[in-house]
Scaffold this motif. Structure first.
Motif, PDB file in Angstrom:
ATOM      1  N   ALA A 142       0.836  -1.211   0.000  1.00 13.58           N
ATOM      2  CA  ALA A 142       0.000   0.000   0.000  1.00 13.58           C
ATOM      3  C   ALA A 142       0.866   1.254   0.000  1.00 13.58           C
ATOM      4  O   ALA A 142       0.602   2.211  -0.744  1.00 13.58           O
ATOM      5  CB  ALA A 142      -0.924  -0.011   1.212  1.00 13.58           C
ATOM      6  N   LYS A 146       2.498   1.794  -3.363  1.00 13.04           N
ATOM      7  CA  LYS A 146       1.583   2.418  -4.329  1.00 13.04           C
ATOM      8  C   LYS A 146       1.401   3.901  -4.027  1.00 13.04           C
ATOM      9  O   LYS A 146       1.304   4.722  -4.940  1.00 13.04           O
ATOM     10  CB  LYS A 146       0.228   1.715  -4.292  1.00 13.04           C
ATOM     11  N   TYR A 185      -6.758   6.525   0.901  1.00 10.39           N
ATOM     12  CA  TYR A 185      -6.066   5.805  -0.168  1.00 10.39           C
ATOM     13  C   TYR A 185      -5.382   4.557   0.377  1.00 10.39           C
ATOM     14  O   TYR A 185      -5.504   3.464  -0.174  1.00 10.39           O
ATOM     15  CB  TYR A 185      -5.045   6.739  -0.812  1.00 10.39           C
ATOM     16  N   VAL A 242      -6.397   0.752  -0.659  1.00 12.65           N
ATOM     17  CA  VAL A 242      -5.463  -0.161  -1.328  1.00 12.65           C
ATOM     18  C   VAL A 242      -5.215  -1.389  -0.459  1.00 12.65           C
ATOM     19  O   VAL A 242      -5.220  -2.530  -0.945  1.00 12.65           O
ATOM     20  CB  VAL A 242      -4.143   0.575  -1.641  1.00 12.65           C
TER      21      VAL A 242
END
Lengths: 161, 498
Positions: free
Chosen positions: A38, A41, A57, A61
């Motif tokens: 995560a 990303k 976010y 993720v």
């Protein structure tokens, strides 16, 4: 998002995301991999993700990665890891947290995730809906059913004790 | 009846948390009275305590996730080239043109012609910055024409021209001449010239847009720019032309001298700041700003940098060709989508655009006080991820200054915009009046008031929707419809050099 803000996200959210995943998966290595993935990303998309949205976010993720892993590996065996009520009764070391763990273990994946996002992380129904890709009404229904189930389990355990 | 056994769970939490509307609350009470088993469940859930947050297990690899804070030169590399070139340009400029000055003529009183002629309306920084590239390049071409004897151009007269018999006030006036020894680089780059024109410009404008939802509409742009231009004679001969007289009895016939020449102009660096409002459907227009009514309509600051180089070549009978290159670097912030109830953002990230305008034009003075001009050209703009935009344009205008200082320029233009999937024609109408006041010592103050109306769809604005799956969905929609804009501008320009 600047490099400094990214590091701030690590400080603020790494433990929380890890706790969320670990509670759902009960597998340290997988949880660590998911958290690392995560944040990787997030770093890759740091120019597109703004700091105030970073928490959502990361949880989004991580949640999706977790669902993928759960469906793929089928590694989780909650009932085996959590002591049965009868065993607990005999050991006399059953405490409230263990009761909660037991209750959580008997929830479905989605129920467990949404109630943890609500109670542990304090997300609104709308935010949970975004993270879990559900409608707000679905989230409310899942949480209602999860609480009802948890309450029944807690009551039954207390009676047994 | 809204609540039933199939959907009561949707309302259960809101009921227990007291956030249900009064009407539904009454309905829920009635429903629970009818279903005591469900009411018991409600009581059980109501007694549920939120899960106690367990002690957070520390993520063991947090240290490895962090990135070292170092000097991130990569964030600024794209600035190095334009800023470096600009600084080099500005520093080298005095050495190029003023390294050695050898007087070749006896000192004489300077004439108003050579120094501070106020006929600078066609170089108005406001006009060249606010209008379209083709419009700007067109504006920059106009000082080349020495229209008769009533409107002397400050850029033209040179001793050599006077010697060749060009008409104009410079023929009769003694001019202080200084021959400059140029460096080879300067000669190669700019060729000879005796009228260096440099200026530092401080300008601002406050456009008031019409009722549109333009994503990128700059509000209250402000620019600080350093510009200069040079004129080079290609053939030191001049040809006198006579303007048509027969059909224009009310205009005084004009003769004008015209020479084949190059004009090179550069704006090494324009630093700007503008305030941008976010496109929102429900915003309130005010005279100067459109105030957003919700948090999605945030006002953002932008800091555009622009660098321009251009060249025009003029030959006989008023014809000229223009080519240029402009680099614009802009930093923008994200734009939350108005009306979206999801976490969807329309990102408008920093972008860099290169623009190459080319044009062919003709200017014909119908009188000593005005000129009719047309221009056709094309500007190709590359905007990185936004793609490219070739814009074909044609324009006709009539400059009709009433005095030295007041100018009025109506213009009708048409644009053919070619986008990926369609061609759009957008006629545009401009007019502008202005007043330039000389402050002395090279300073000028210009006030302008302009109106612009675009009567067709021109710009296709691409938005990138971002979702949390990490995917971009591009090309969402097209914005920027017909608009009308009223612009009030103020500029201070300070000329350097002679």
């Amino acid at each position: 998002m600047t490099r400094k803000e990214y590091n701030q996200c690590v400080t603020l959210y790494a433990d929380r995301v890890y706790r969320f995943i670990l509670k759902n998966m009960k597998h340290h290595e997988d949880a660590q991999d998911i958290v690392q993935n995560a944040f990787e990303k997030l770093w890759i998309n740091r120019d597109k993700v703004f700091f105030d949205k970073a928490r959502s976010y990361l949880f989004t993720v991580a949640y999706r990665s977790m669902i993928d892993v759960i469906r793929k590996v089928k590694r989780i065996d909650w009932v085996d890891e959590i002591p049965e009520a009868g065993e607990v009764q005999s050991t006399q070391r059953f405490e409230i947290n263990d009761t909660l763990e037991l209750g959580l273990s008997q929830l479905s994946e989605v129920q467990r995730a949404v109630i943890m996002l609500r109670d542990y992380e304090g997300y609104s129904y709308k935010e949970i809906a975004d993270i879990a890709h559900l409608s707000e009404a679905q989230v409310k229904v899942y949480i209602y059913r999860a609480r009802k189930k948890l309450q029944h389990i807690l009551v039954s355990v207390e009676k047994a004790i | 009846m809204t609540i039933n056994k199939l959907n009561y769970e949707i309302y259960a939490l809101d009921y227990l948390e007291g956030t249900l509307s009064p009407a539904l609350q009454v309905e829920m009470d009635a429903f629970l009275q009818q279903h005591p088993d469900i009411a018991a469940d409600f009581e059980a859930v109501a007694s549920h305590r939120p899960l106690a947050v367990p002690p957070a297990p520390a993520f063991p690899q947090a240290g490895r996730l962090r990135k070292p804070i170092t000097a991130t030169w990569s964030r600024y590399t794209h600035w190095i080239a334009p800023i470096g070139i600009s600084v080099l340009f500005m520093v080298a400029y005095p050495f190029w043109f003023h390294r050695t000055q050898v007087p070749t003529a006896p000192a004489a009183p300077s004439t108003p012609l050579a120094t501070t002629s106020p006929s600078t309306r066609t170089e108005s920084p406001i006009r060249s910055s606010v209008m379209s590239p083709s419009r700007a390049t067109r504006a920059a071409t106009t000082p080349l024409f020495d229209v008769g004897t009533q409107t002397p151009s400050s850029t033209l007269p040179t001793p050599s021209l006077s010697a060749n018999g060009a008409s104009g006030p410079s023929d009769a006036s003694p001019v202080a001449v200084q021959e400059q020894r140029l460096s080879p680089a300067a000669e190669a780059f700019l060729a000879l010239s005796r009228e260096p024109r440099r200026s530092i410009i401080l300008e601002g404008a406050a456009p008031v847009d019409g009722p549109i939802a333009a994503v990128d509409a700059p509000m209250m742009p402000f620019t600080l720019a350093a510009r200069h231009s040079r004129i080079s004679e290609v053939a030191p001969t001049s040809v006198a032309h006579a303007a048509p007289q027969g059909n224009l009895p009310t205009f005084a016939p004009a003769t004008f001298a015209e020479r084949r020449k190059w004009v090179l102009h550069a704006s090494p660096l324009s630093v700007g700041m503008d305030v941008r409002k976010v496109a929102a459907q429900d915003e309130v227009p005010t005279p100067l700003l459109r105030i957003p009514v919700d948090e999605t309509g945030a006002v953002r600051l932008g800091a555009p940098l622009r660098m321009e180089l251009g060249a025009q070549y003029h030959w006989a009978a008023g014809w000229y060709a223009v080519a240029g290159l402009a680099l614009t670097q802009r930093s923008l912030e994200y734009v939350p989508m108005a009306g979206s109830d999801l976490n969807v953002l329309a990102l408008d990230v920093a972008y860099r655009s290169w623009s190459v305008p080319v044009a062919l034009g003709h200017r014909w003075p119908v009188s000593a006080r005005g000129a009719l001009e047309w221009q056709a050209g094309m500007a190709m703009t590359w905007m990185g991820r936004r793609g490219y935009e070739p814009v074909l344009s044609g324009a006709a205008s009539l400059d009709a200054p009433r005095t030295y200082d007041v100018f009025n320029t109506p213009m009708l233009a048409g644009k053919l915009l070619v986008v990926a999937d369609a061609q759009r024609i957008a006629p545009t109408w401009h007019t502008q009046v202005g007043y330039t006041h000389e402050l002395g010592h090279g300073g000028e103050l210009a006030l302008t008031l302009g109106f612009e109306q675009q009567m067709g769809v021109v710009n296709r604005v691409r938005l990138w929707d971002y979702d949390f799956a990490g995917q971009y969905r591009s090309d969402v929609t097209a914005f920027d419809m017909r608009f009308s804009t009223l612009r009030a501008g103020i500029a201070y320009r300070h000329r350097l050099g002679r």
